[in-house]
Write an enzyme that holds these catalytic residues in place. Structure first.
Site, mmCIF file in Angstrom:
data_model
loop_
_atom_site.group_PDB
_atom_site.id
_atom_site.type_symbol
_atom_site.label_atom_id
_atom_site.label_comp_id
_atom_site.label_asym_id
_atom_site.label_seq_id
_atom_site.Cartn_x
_atom_site.Cartn_y
_atom_site.Cartn_z
ATOM 1 N N ASP A 1 47.377 11.153 -16.755
ATOM 2 C CA ASP A 1 46.026 11.466 -16.277
ATOM 3 C C ASP A 1 46.026 11.430 -14.746
ATOM 4 O O ASP A 1 46.620 10.549 -14.127
ATOM 5 C CB ASP A 1 45.032 10.440 -16.831
ATOM 6 C CG ASP A 1 43.589 10.879 -16.666
ATOM 7 O OD1 ASP A 1 42.903 11.033 -17.674
ATOM 8 O OD2 ASP A 1 43.146 11.068 -15.510
ATOM 9 N N ILE A 2 45.361 12.427 -14.152
ATOM 10 C CA ILE A 2 45.358 12.558 -12.686
ATOM 11 C C ILE A 2 44.453 11.526 -12.002
ATOM 12 O O ILE A 2 44.587 11.262 -10.803
ATOM 13 C CB ILE A 2 44.968 14.002 -12.288
ATOM 14 C CG1 ILE A 2 45.543 14.371 -10.944
ATOM 15 C CG2 ILE A 2 43.473 14.222 -12.347
ATOM 16 C CD1 ILE A 2 45.508 15.870 -10.661
ATOM 17 N N HIS B 1 41.343 15.828 -26.124
ATOM 18 C CA HIS B 1 42.391 14.987 -25.531
ATOM 19 C C HIS B 1 42.176 13.537 -25.954
ATOM 20 O O HIS B 1 41.056 13.071 -26.070
ATOM 21 C CB HIS B 1 42.408 15.102 -24.003
ATOM 22 C CG HIS B 1 41.056 14.978 -23.365
ATOM 23 N ND1 HIS B 1 40.148 16.011 -23.352
ATOM 24 C CD2 HIS B 1 40.468 13.947 -22.729
ATOM 25 C CE1 HIS B 1 39.046 15.621 -22.727
ATOM 26 N NE2 HIS B 1 39.209 14.370 -22.349
ATOM 27 N N PHE B 2 43.281 12.873 -26.184
ATOM 28 C CA PHE B 2 43.270 11.450 -26.518
ATOM 29 C C PHE B 2 43.791 10.703 -25.294
ATOM 30 O O PHE B 2 44.873 10.999 -24.799
ATOM 31 C CB PHE B 2 44.185 11.160 -27.714
ATOM 32 C CG PHE B 2 43.668 11.703 -29.020
ATOM 33 C CD1 PHE B 2 43.695 13.060 -29.282
ATOM 34 C CD2 PHE B 2 43.166 10.847 -29.988
ATOM 35 C CE1 PHE B 2 43.219 13.571 -30.489
ATOM 36 C CE2 PHE B 2 42.691 11.342 -31.197
ATOM 37 C CZ PHE B 2 42.709 12.703 -31.446
ATOM 38 N N HIS B 3 42.995 9.763 -24.809
ATOM 39 C CA HIS B 3 43.452 8.900 -23.720
ATOM 40 C C HIS B 3 44.239 7.742 -24.326
ATOM 41 O O HIS B 3 43.758 7.088 -25.259
ATOM 42 C CB HIS B 3 42.273 8.276 -22.973
ATOM 43 C CG HIS B 3 41.360 9.228 -22.280
ATOM 44 N ND1 HIS B 3 41.418 9.447 -20.929
ATOM 45 C CD2 HIS B 3 40.348 10.003 -22.735
ATOM 46 C CE1 HIS B 3 40.475 10.308 -20.584
ATOM 47 N NE2 HIS B 3 39.807 10.665 -21.654
HETATM 48 P P1 5GP Z 1 37.216 12.976 -20.492
HETATM 49 O O1 5GP Z 1 36.159 12.251 -19.700
HETATM 50 O O2 5GP Z 1 36.885 14.427 -20.701
HETATM 51 O O3 5GP Z 1 37.512 12.261 -21.787
HETATM 52 O O4 5GP Z 1 38.527 12.868 -19.639
HETATM 53 C C1 5GP Z 1 39.100 13.910 -18.937
HETATM 54 C C2 5GP Z 1 40.302 13.342 -18.227
HETATM 55 O O5 5GP Z 1 41.095 14.402 -17.762
HETATM 56 C C3 5GP Z 1 39.936 12.492 -17.005
HETATM 57 O O6 5GP Z 1 40.469 11.188 -17.172
HETATM 58 C C4 5GP Z 1 40.561 13.239 -15.840
HETATM 59 O O7 5GP Z 1 41.102 12.378 -14.878
HETATM 60 C C5 5GP Z 1 41.637 14.068 -16.513
HETATM 61 N N1 5GP Z 1 41.906 15.329 -15.838
HETATM 62 C C6 5GP Z 1 41.004 16.284 -15.514
HETATM 63 N N2 5GP Z 1 41.612 17.330 -14.918
HETATM 64 C C7 5GP Z 1 42.931 17.018 -14.891
HETATM 65 C C8 5GP Z 1 44.092 17.727 -14.398
HETATM 66 O O8 5GP Z 1 44.032 18.833 -13.871
HETATM 67 N N3 5GP Z 1 45.284 17.104 -14.554
HETATM 68 C C9 5GP Z 1 45.398 15.879 -15.147
HETATM 69 N N4 5GP Z 1 46.628 15.358 -15.247
HETATM 70 N N5 5GP Z 1 44.347 15.201 -15.614
HETATM 71 C C10 5GP Z 1 43.127 15.762 -15.489
#
Ligand code: 5GP
Ligand code: ZN
Length: 149
Positions: free
Chosen positions: A37-38, A109-111
């Site tokens: 995650d970025i 996506h799964f964190h």
């Molecule tokens: P959400 O809140 O949708 O569950 O999480 C999205 C996640 O995607 C966030 O933790 C964010 O940091 C990550 N993310 C968003 N854009 C990018 C990207 O271009 N590259 C990477 N590696 N992570 C991303």
């Protein structure tokens, strides 16, 4: 790696799968792609995504979903999160669906979020309250009925 991918040309995570946007890939299978995650909440915060474009969990075919938890388990071990430390070692697997539920990228996506101490990773914050047993029974009965149909 070849994949039975069904991807969306304008989706940022589909672009990551195709290599059109760079990422720190850590693992890949026929069905999933795992990368850092970025904006990590902890060191080794990983996103595991199906190689199939769909915004929410219910949009993803079972064979893609079936790949995700075994991969997550592998990543947990690669991060050393199965080893207990004196402070306690843990991790959260988080999967948000919909803006109201904190989803910001519309590709499932799964964190995988390490929790090695109180400061890093996920903080608790949900409105738990004691349940009425009658209400719980009604909810369970309704669901069992629907799932039996
Ligand atoms: P959400 O809140 O949708 O569950 O999480 C999205 C996640 O995607 C966030 O933790 C964010 O940091 C990550 N993310 C968003 N854009 C990018 C990207 O271009 N590259 C990477 N590696 N992570 C991303
Ligand atoms: Zn996508």
């Amino acid at each position: 790696m070849s994949s039975p991918a069904i991807l969306d040309a304008s989706c940022i995570f589909c672009k990551i799968i195709k290599g059109e946007i760079p990422s720190f890939k850590v693992y890949e299978t026929k069905y999933s792609y795992s990368f850092l995650d970025i904006e990590p909440t902890a060191e080794g915060h990983i996103l595991i995504i199906p190689k199939y474009h769909g915004a929410k969990l219910h949009n993803i075919p079972d064979e893609y979903l079936a790949d995700i938890l075994p991969v997550t388990k592998k990543l947990v071990k690669a991060l050393g999160l199965e080893i207990e430390s004196p402070e306690g070692t843990g991790y959260n697997v988080l999967q948000n669906n919909g803006r109201i539920a904190h989803q910001f990228v519309d590709h499932v996506h799964f964190h995988l979020i390490p929790k090695r101490n109180a400061e890093e990773g996920l903080y608790e914050g949900w409105p738990a309250k004691k349940a009425d047993m009658g209400e719980l029974k009604k909810i369970a009965d309704d669901l069992v009925k629907k799932l039996d149909e």
